[in-house]
Write an enzyme that holds these catalytic residues in place. Structure first.
Site, mmCIF file in Angstrom:
data_model
loop_
_atom_site.group_PDB
_atom_site.id
_atom_site.type_symbol
_atom_site.label_atom_id
_atom_site.label_comp_id
_atom_site.label_asym_id
_atom_site.label_seq_id
_atom_site.Cartn_x
_atom_site.Cartn_y
_atom_site.Cartn_z
ATOM 1 N N SER A 15 0.822 -1.204 0.000
ATOM 2 C CA SER A 15 0.000 0.000 0.000
ATOM 3 C C SER A 15 0.862 1.262 0.000
ATOM 4 O O SER A 15 2.001 1.265 0.479
ATOM 5 C CB SER A 15 -0.910 0.019 1.225
HETATM 6 N N1 SAH Z 1 -0.512 -4.483 3.896
HETATM 7 C C1 SAH Z 1 -0.015 -5.087 2.710
HETATM 8 C C2 SAH Z 1 -1.071 -5.021 1.628
HETATM 9 C C3 SAH Z 1 -0.981 -6.118 0.668
HETATM 10 S S1 SAH Z 1 -2.257 -6.126 -0.557
HETATM 11 C C4 SAH Z 1 1.230 -4.382 2.250
HETATM 12 O O1 SAH Z 1 1.322 -3.169 2.443
HETATM 13 O O2 SAH Z 1 2.120 -5.015 1.697
HETATM 14 C C5 SAH Z 1 -3.500 -7.119 0.256
HETATM 15 C C6 SAH Z 1 -3.126 -8.536 0.567
HETATM 16 O O3 SAH Z 1 -4.284 -9.189 1.056
HETATM 17 C C7 SAH Z 1 -2.644 -9.352 -0.624
HETATM 18 O O4 SAH Z 1 -1.378 -9.876 -0.351
HETATM 19 C C8 SAH Z 1 -3.691 -10.464 -0.758
HETATM 20 O O5 SAH Z 1 -3.171 -11.701 -1.187
HETATM 21 C C9 SAH Z 1 -4.211 -10.544 0.664
HETATM 22 N N2 SAH Z 1 -5.531 -11.160 0.826
HETATM 23 C C10 SAH Z 1 -6.626 -11.063 0.033
HETATM 24 N N3 SAH Z 1 -7.639 -11.797 0.538
HETATM 25 C C11 SAH Z 1 -7.174 -12.379 1.677
HETATM 26 C C12 SAH Z 1 -7.744 -13.241 2.658
HETATM 27 N N4 SAH Z 1 -9.008 -13.670 2.590
HETATM 28 N N5 SAH Z 1 -6.967 -13.625 3.699
HETATM 29 C C13 SAH Z 1 -5.680 -13.217 3.813
HETATM 30 N N6 SAH Z 1 -5.086 -12.399 2.908
HETATM 31 C C14 SAH Z 1 -5.820 -11.971 1.864
#
Ligand code: SAH
Length: 221
Positions: free
Chosen positions: A65
């Site tokens: 993000s």
């Molecule tokens: N806070 C992270 C954001 C990553 S994007 C950062 O700054 O790096 C959001 C993430 O949520 C992705 O890696 C995606 O695979 C994950 N995601 C989506 N659905 C999910 C679920 N049901 N359970 C766990 N992770 C999930």
């Protein structure tokens, strides 16, 4: 707690220009984001844009993000240092590391194994020892470790997932993006106070979808 890091001029500049000059007033959040080496969490080919004012691709269609959004969500959690925090969507692990600076312990869930493994490696190298990671559908929360004082979801849900509300402690705060992941989403802040649950709508945002039993179906992409 991680050992103190060397000064990081790029992180200091990021905090000054992107957080202080906007509405990130929480000094602890600013300090944590000066301290966590964001460049370690982006893929090696994107290091030069690690501290830029936008999300960065981390592979598998996912993103780390934008720094401001990490700060805004973290600030909304109102962390004072003693909280047990559940994070859904570990992704790169960057927000996990920021949270680990600001609370007692973090439980973080990621559904894509290779992202979870990479995040685990970097967090271990940094010495973050108050973090537990799990590869699973986080829309169901982490029932064995509930209740949590704070819960943050970094992927957009179609509505507030009921399992997460039920795993929120009294006086707890849940922050997550809600809305159609292809169009309008907004940050939502859910509070549980004396057993009653309140829902406050905050700013517009854009996140990848939360995929799972209390999220979007895997085929909806
Ligand atoms: N806070 C992270 C954001 C990553 S994007 C950062 O700054 O790096 C959001 C993430 O949520 C992705 O890696 C995606 O695979 C994950 N995601 C989506 N659905 C999910 C679920 N049901 N359970 C766990 N992770 C999930």
């Amino acid at each position: 707690m991680r050992p103190p890091a060397a000064r990081n001029p790029e992180a200091e500049r990021m905090v000054h220009l992107q957080l202080e000059q906007r509405d990130i007033t929480d000094q602890r959040v600013r300090a944590a984001m000066r301290a966590v080496p964001r460049h370690l969490f982006v893929p090696p080919g994107s290091r030069s844009s690690a501290y830029d004012d936008h999300p960065v691709s981390i592979g598998r269609g996912q993103t780390i993000s934008q720094p401001y959004m990490v700060a805004l969500m973290t600030q909304a959690l109102e962390l004072r240092g003693r909280e047990r925090v559940l994070e859904i969507g570990t992704g790169s692990g960057y927000q996990t590391a920021v949270l680990a600076e600001l609370c007692a312990a973090v439980w973080s869930v990621e559904r894509i194994p290779e992202l979870a493994e990479r995040a685990a490696r970097i967090l271990a190298e940094l010495g973050d020892d108050n973090v537990a990671l799990r590869t699973a559908d986080g829309s169901a929360g982490w029932p064995e470790e509930a209740p949590f004082d704070r819960i943050v979801v970094t992927a957009a849900a179609p509505s507030v997932p009921a399992p997460l509300v039920s795993q929120l402690a009294d006086n707890g705060v849940l922050v997550l993006p809600v809305g159609d992941w292809r169009r309008a989403q907004e940050l939502v802040i859910v509070r549980r106070t004396a057993g009653a649950v309140s829902v406050e709508r905050s700013v517009g945002c854009r996140f990848v979808p939360l995929i799972g039993s209390a999220g979007f179906p895997d085929t909806d992409r």
